[in-house]
Design a protein around this motif. Structure first.
Motif, PDB file in Angstrom:
ATOM      1  N   PHE A   6      -4.554   8.903   5.387  1.00 47.05           N
ATOM      2  CA  PHE A   6      -3.813   7.664   5.207  1.00 47.05           C
ATOM      3  C   PHE A   6      -3.463   6.919   6.661  1.00 47.05           C
ATOM      4  O   PHE A   6      -3.375   5.743   6.704  1.00 47.05           O
ATOM      5  N   SER A  38       2.655   1.880  -3.463  1.00 47.54           N
ATOM      6  CA  SER A  38       1.961   2.150  -4.207  1.00 47.54           C
ATOM      7  C   SER A  38       1.441   3.595  -4.344  1.00 47.54           C
ATOM      8  O   SER A  38       1.350   4.500  -5.199  1.00 47.54           O
ATOM      9  N   VAL A  39       1.210   4.303  -2.955  1.00 45.95           N
ATOM     10  CA  VAL A  39       0.931   5.381  -2.561  1.00 45.95           C
ATOM     11  C   VAL A  39       1.990   6.623  -2.960  1.00 45.95           C
ATOM     12  O   VAL A  39       2.040   7.680  -3.391  1.00 45.95           O
ATOM     13  N   PHE A  78      -5.278   0.545  -1.998  1.00 49.21           N
ATOM     14  CA  PHE A  78      -4.627   1.892  -2.671  1.00 49.21           C
ATOM     15  C   PHE A  78      -5.594   2.262  -3.596  1.00 49.21           C
ATOM     16  O   PHE A  78      -5.672   3.691  -3.550  1.00 49.21           O
ATOM     17  N   MET A 102       1.218   2.100  -9.730  1.00 48.21           N
ATOM     18  CA  MET A 102       1.075   1.184  -8.760  1.00 48.21           C
ATOM     19  C   MET A 102       1.614  -0.256  -9.125  1.00 48.21           C
ATOM     20  O   MET A 102       2.063  -1.044  -8.358  1.00 48.21           O
ATOM     21  N   LEU A 148       0.879  -1.247   0.021  1.00 51.43           N
ATOM     22  CA  LEU A 148       0.034   0.013   0.121  1.00 51.43           C
ATOM     23  C   LEU A 148       0.892   1.102   0.080  1.00 51.43           C
ATOM     24  O   LEU A 148       0.508   2.152  -0.818  1.00 51.43           O
ATOM     25  N   ALA A 164      -7.159   6.112  -3.181  1.00 55.18           N
ATOM     26  CA  ALA A 164      -7.067   6.849  -4.371  1.00 55.18           C
ATOM     27  C   ALA A 164      -8.377   7.500  -4.675  1.00 55.18           C
ATOM     28  O   ALA A 164      -8.544   8.762  -4.921  1.00 55.18           O
ATOM     29  N   GLY A 185      -3.256  -5.175  -0.834  1.00 56.78           N
ATOM     30  CA  GLY A 185      -2.648  -3.660  -0.968  1.00 56.78           C
ATOM     31  C   GLY A 185      -3.061  -2.991  -2.184  1.00 56.78           C
ATOM     32  O   GLY A 185      -3.183  -1.653  -1.940  1.00 56.78           O
ATOM     33  N   SER A 186      -3.011  -3.324  -3.245  1.00 55.46           N
ATOM     34  CA  SER A 186      -3.424  -2.730  -4.461  1.00 55.46           C
ATOM     35  C   SER A 186      -4.797  -2.301  -4.198  1.00 55.46           C
ATOM     36  O   SER A 186      -5.211  -1.138  -4.781  1.00 55.46           O
ATOM     37  N   SER A 240      -4.572   3.245   7.783  1.00 54.13           N
ATOM     38  CA  SER A 240      -3.588   2.196   8.146  1.00 54.13           C
ATOM     39  C   SER A 240      -3.539   1.687   9.412  1.00 54.13           C
ATOM     40  O   SER A 240      -3.264   0.569  10.143  1.00 54.13           O
TER      41      SER A 240
END
Length: 201
Positions: free
Chosen positions: A140, A41-42, A113, A83, A38, A117, A109-110, A144
């Motif tokens: 964020f 990707s961010v 994200f 990503m 995550l 987003a 994780g994706s 998390s």
């Protein structure tokens, strides 16, 4: 539009030098792979937004031969593109240091994200510059840290829904989750486009 996506890397050459050490830190600290994917990707998409917020890049972008639809499309497609690259590099780092992870970790994780987003990208066109990065950073951290406990609490409170989902086959769960996340991402894309079309720079 490809040049708008490429611009993000050009602008962040210095920040990209710390990308690998940043991800390695998470790996060496044995942070859960889902959170590591995550964060990886961010990194690029939100660094770009933070840079654009400080430099007021939207004024420059609107003076270039691109439509506002193309500018937003580059943001959303670029986020997916980076990503994929971030997940590839992070997976390679996990492999290199013998750390275990699974396809499920990558999927979660994706997915997180894309949801994050989808929720935050429109804020960059709604909130005033100077506040956006702070709001996104707080969001964020909350996602998390508080996300998993809230999810477990809701799963316990709505046990009927949880049982129904648990009884579904794995392919159906993955397919349904993917379709739902894609729908939310597309709705966010449409919302950002509508807001950006009405913005005055």
């Amino acid at each position: 539009m490809f040049h708008l996506i490429k611009r993000d890397v050009i602008l962040q050459k210095k920040q990209l030098l710390i990308f690998i050490p940043f991800i390695l830190f998470f790996i060496f600290m044995d942070v859960h792979p889902v959170l590591t994917f995550l964060v990886a990707s961010v990194f690029i998409p939100f660094n770009t937004y933070a840079y654009d917020e400080m430099a007021e890049t939207n004024i420059l972008l609107n003076s270039l031969p691109y439509t506002r639809n193309e500018i937003i499309a580059a943001r959303y497609l670029g986020a997916v593109f980076y990503m994929v690259i971030a997940i590839g590099l992070t997976s390679a780092a996990f492999f290199s240091f013998g750390k275990l992870f699974s396809i499920t970790d990558i999927a979660l994780g994706s997915g997180l994200f894309l949801l994050f987003a989808a929720c935050t990208f429109p804020l960059f066109y709604i909130l005033k510059p100077g506040y956006i990065t702070t709001v996104v950073l707080i969001g964020f951290i909350l996602l998390s840290t508080m996300g998993p406990p809230v999810f477990l609490y809701l799963a316990e409170q709505f046990s009927a829904i949880t049982d129904f989902i648990m009884n579904l086959s794995i392919p159906i769960v993955y397919t349904g989750s993917t379709v739902l996340i894609m729908l939310i991402y597309l709705l966010s894309w449409g919302l950002s486009t509508a807001i950006y079309q009405r913005k005055v720079f």
